[in-house]
Design a protein around this motif. Structure first.
Motif, PDB file in Angstrom:
ATOM      1  N   THR A  11       0.807  -1.222   0.000  1.00 52.36           N
ATOM      2  CA  THR A  11       0.000   0.000   0.000  1.00 52.36           C
ATOM      3  C   THR A  11       0.838   1.269   0.000  1.00 52.36           C
ATOM      4  O   THR A  11       0.282   2.367  -0.097  1.00 52.36           O
ATOM      5  CB  THR A  11      -0.948   0.036   1.215  1.00 52.36           C
ATOM      6  OG1 THR A  11      -0.177   0.007   2.424  1.00 52.36           O
ATOM      7  CG2 THR A  11      -1.895  -1.158   1.193  1.00 52.36           C
ATOM      8  N   ARG A  37      -3.058   0.126   6.185  1.00 55.68           N
ATOM      9  CA  ARG A  37      -3.913   0.865   5.245  1.00 55.68           C
ATOM     10  C   ARG A  37      -4.839  -0.103   4.495  1.00 55.68           C
ATOM     11  O   ARG A  37      -4.664  -0.387   3.314  1.00 55.68           O
ATOM     12  CB  ARG A  37      -3.043   1.676   4.292  1.00 55.68           C
ATOM     13  CG  ARG A  37      -2.176   2.684   5.016  1.00 55.68           C
ATOM     14  CD  ARG A  37      -1.109   3.289   4.124  1.00 55.68           C
ATOM     15  NE  ARG A  37      -1.687   4.219   3.153  1.00 55.68           N
ATOM     16  CZ  ARG A  37      -0.964   4.827   2.222  1.00 55.68           C
ATOM     17  NH1 ARG A  37       0.339   4.590   2.116  1.00 55.68           N
ATOM     18  NH2 ARG A  37      -1.535   5.668   1.382  1.00 55.68           N
ATOM     19  N   GLU A  39      -7.934   0.129   3.538  1.00 57.28           N
ATOM     20  CA  GLU A  39      -8.810   0.623   2.477  1.00 57.28           C
ATOM     21  C   GLU A  39      -8.140   0.422   1.116  1.00 57.28           C
ATOM     22  O   GLU A  39      -8.777  -0.017   0.145  1.00 57.28           O
ATOM     23  CB  GLU A  39      -9.141   2.099   2.698  1.00 57.28           C
ATOM     24  CG  GLU A  39      -9.972   2.382   3.954  1.00 57.28           C
ATOM     25  CD  GLU A  39      -9.131   2.392   5.223  1.00 57.28           C
ATOM     26  OE1 GLU A  39      -7.876   2.341   5.108  1.00 57.28           O
ATOM     27  OE2 GLU A  39      -9.729   2.421   6.316  1.00 57.28           O
ATOM     28  N   GLN A  42      -7.822  -3.432   0.406  1.00 56.13           N
ATOM     29  CA  GLN A  42      -9.053  -4.061  -0.068  1.00 56.13           C
ATOM     30  C   GLN A  42      -9.218  -3.898  -1.581  1.00 56.13           C
ATOM     31  O   GLN A  42      -9.640  -4.831  -2.271  1.00 56.13           O
ATOM     32  CB  GLN A  42     -10.259  -3.454   0.652  1.00 56.13           C
ATOM     33  CG  GLN A  42     -10.450  -3.967   2.073  1.00 56.13           C
ATOM     34  CD  GLN A  42     -11.644  -3.314   2.739  1.00 56.13           C
ATOM     35  OE1 GLN A  42     -11.518  -2.325   3.440  1.00 56.13           O
ATOM     36  NE2 GLN A  42     -12.822  -3.869   2.495  1.00 56.13           N
ATOM     37  N   LYS A  43      -8.896  -2.727  -2.103  1.00 55.29           N
ATOM     38  CA  LYS A  43      -8.987  -2.497  -3.553  1.00 55.29           C
ATOM     39  C   LYS A  43      -7.986  -3.380  -4.295  1.00 55.29           C
ATOM     40  O   LYS A  43      -8.281  -3.908  -5.372  1.00 55.29           O
ATOM     41  CB  LYS A  43      -8.746  -1.028  -3.862  1.00 55.29           C
ATOM     42  CG  LYS A  43      -9.831  -0.099  -3.324  1.00 55.29           C
ATOM     43  CD  LYS A  43      -9.498   1.357  -3.612  1.00 55.29           C
ATOM     44  CE  LYS A  43     -10.565   2.282  -3.050  1.00 55.29           C
ATOM     45  NZ  LYS A  43     -10.224   3.710  -3.280  1.00 55.29           N
ATOM     46  N   GLU A  67     -14.252  -7.381   7.050  1.00 56.49           N
ATOM     47  CA  GLU A  67     -14.618  -7.048   5.672  1.00 56.49           C
ATOM     48  C   GLU A  67     -14.551  -8.272   4.756  1.00 56.49           C
ATOM     49  O   GLU A  67     -15.317  -8.388   3.790  1.00 56.49           O
ATOM     50  CB  GLU A  67     -13.693  -5.959   5.131  1.00 56.49           C
ATOM     51  CG  GLU A  67     -13.836  -4.612   5.814  1.00 56.49           C
ATOM     52  CD  GLU A  67     -15.144  -3.918   5.498  1.00 56.49           C
ATOM     53  OE1 GLU A  67     -15.771  -4.277   4.476  1.00 56.49           O
ATOM     54  OE2 GLU A  67     -15.565  -3.050   6.280  1.00 56.49           O
TER      55      GLU A  67
END
Length: 383
Positions: A11, A37, A39, A42-43, A67
């Motif tokens: 990340t 990080r 977020e 996840q992408k 998640e």
């Protein structure tokens, strides 16, 4: 050319640019690792579908686990620093790319090497803090250590002619000079993190950008070059090349010099580490000489930028002195980014810890950890 990669530090700046390269060439991502990080992570999971993911920070790991619950083909989640080491050691990838920031990358580098993986190394602290541990393991396991830093990749590229490489006499290690090039100590005294984070050429994370401003990054790279290329410190010359177009050069016995050039984009050295010895089209634009017009050169000011002088002193001392310099710098940069110390305090504290002991002799991995803790404690005690 099909390739499977484990990417540690996915990340961060180097990690995301590594995935640009992987995306362009259709590489398979076996594993991804991040600190916290999630977020961004996840992408990356959604796009690259890794089999394993490691998250170092426990709270972030808990959030990601929630998640991923119920997600089809969710990757297996590995936790903490042990999870990072486990992922680095797993069979499956053709190469492990270590882009973790700081000394935290050392155990992962060793785990990858000991498991027989070729290691693309963007974590310079692995060699700075544990140089003989890493290089001894590389020799013992017979794996390749492929440099990712733009300067060390440039040197590596210039030495591909093995016959000429035996006649190497000097390394010309280039530096941009950072945002404060040409300034003296009285001009630097009041500089804040907002000033230091404005790098003229490169887009990097906060820690390495501060290291560029203090020239600590160049000192760490000098130490790394000693381990990678086998020349002593006095045969490595720091050359300020403000445009960051010449990424480094080498000089041979006949005094001829070969340099590697390109636009200042980390995807070139990242890709070369992943495709070596081949060269493939890259996502980077070509160097436009018509627009470039000129190149400038200067010398690094060690009297003003004491971090560079401290690193030279550390590698001359040997042993754990470079580890001490690195630990003091990591702690000092953390405090500077929190506005708890001044810009010039970073160099003062790094030089102070290098001068505090002799540091010579062999060492173990535990000695590295102990030395790092000592250096950080030194900084906190000498504010």
């Amino acid at each position: 050319m099909s390739k499977t990669i484990t990417l540690l530090g996915s990340t961060g700046s180097i990690g995301t640019q590594s995935l640009d390269v992987a995306r362009m060439h259709g590489y398979t991502i076996f594993g991804l690792a991040a600190h916290s990080r999630i977020e961004i992570l996840q992408k990356q999971i959604a796009e690259f579908h890794p089999r394993y993911v490691a998250v170092v920070d426990e709270a972030a790991c808990d959030r990601l686990e929630a998640e991923l619950t119920g997600m089809a083909d969710a990757p297996r989640l590995l936790r903490g620093t042990e999870g990072l080491r486990t992922l680095a050691a797993m069979d499956g990838p053709d190469v492990v790319l270590n882009a973790v920031v700081g000394i935290a990358g050392l155990p992962a580098s060793l785990a990858a090497i000991e498991s027989g993986h070729d290691l693309a190394l963007a974590n310079k602290e692995s060699l700075v803090t544990g140089g003989h541990l890493v290089t001894d393991a590389v020799r013992r396991k017979g794996v390749r250590l492929l440099p990712v830093d733009s300067e060390h990749s440039a040197i590596f590229q210039c030495l591909q002619d093995q016959h000429s490489a035996k006649r190497l006499t000097k390394i010309l290690l280039t530096a941009s000079g950072g945002p404060f090039f040409g300034m003296k100590q009285d001009q630097l005294a009041g500089k804040k993190k907002e000033d230091a984070l404005k790098h003229p050429n490169w887009n990097m994370g906060a820690k390495i950008t501060i290291d560029s401003a203090t020239l600590m990054n160049k000192g760490l790279e000098l130490i790394e070059a000693v381990w990678l290329f086998g020349l002593p410190e006095d045969k490595i010359q720091i050359v300020v090349q403000r445009e960051s177009v010449i990424h480094s050069a080498v000089q041979f016995a006949d005094n001829s010099v070969i340099a590697q050039m390109g636009v200042p984009d980390m995807r070139i050295p990242i890709q070369y580490a992943l495709t070596w010895p081949d060269r493939l089209p890259s996502p980077v634009p070509e160097l436009d000489f018509a627009a470039l017009k000129s190149l400038s050169f200067d010398v690094a000011d060690e009297e003003t930028f004491r971090c560079l002088a401290a690193c030279k002193k550390a590698i001359r001392k040997g042993g754990l002195a470079p580890c001490a310099a690195n630990g003091a710098n990591e702690e000092a940069v953390r405090l500077f980014l929190q506005d708890k110390i001044g810009f010039l305090d970073i160099g003062r504290l790094v030089e102070g810890v290098v001068d505090s002991q002799s540091f010579g002799g062999d060492y173990t991995l535990q000695d590295v950890y102990d030395c790092d803790a000592m250096a950080r404690a030194y900084v906190r005690a000498h504010l």
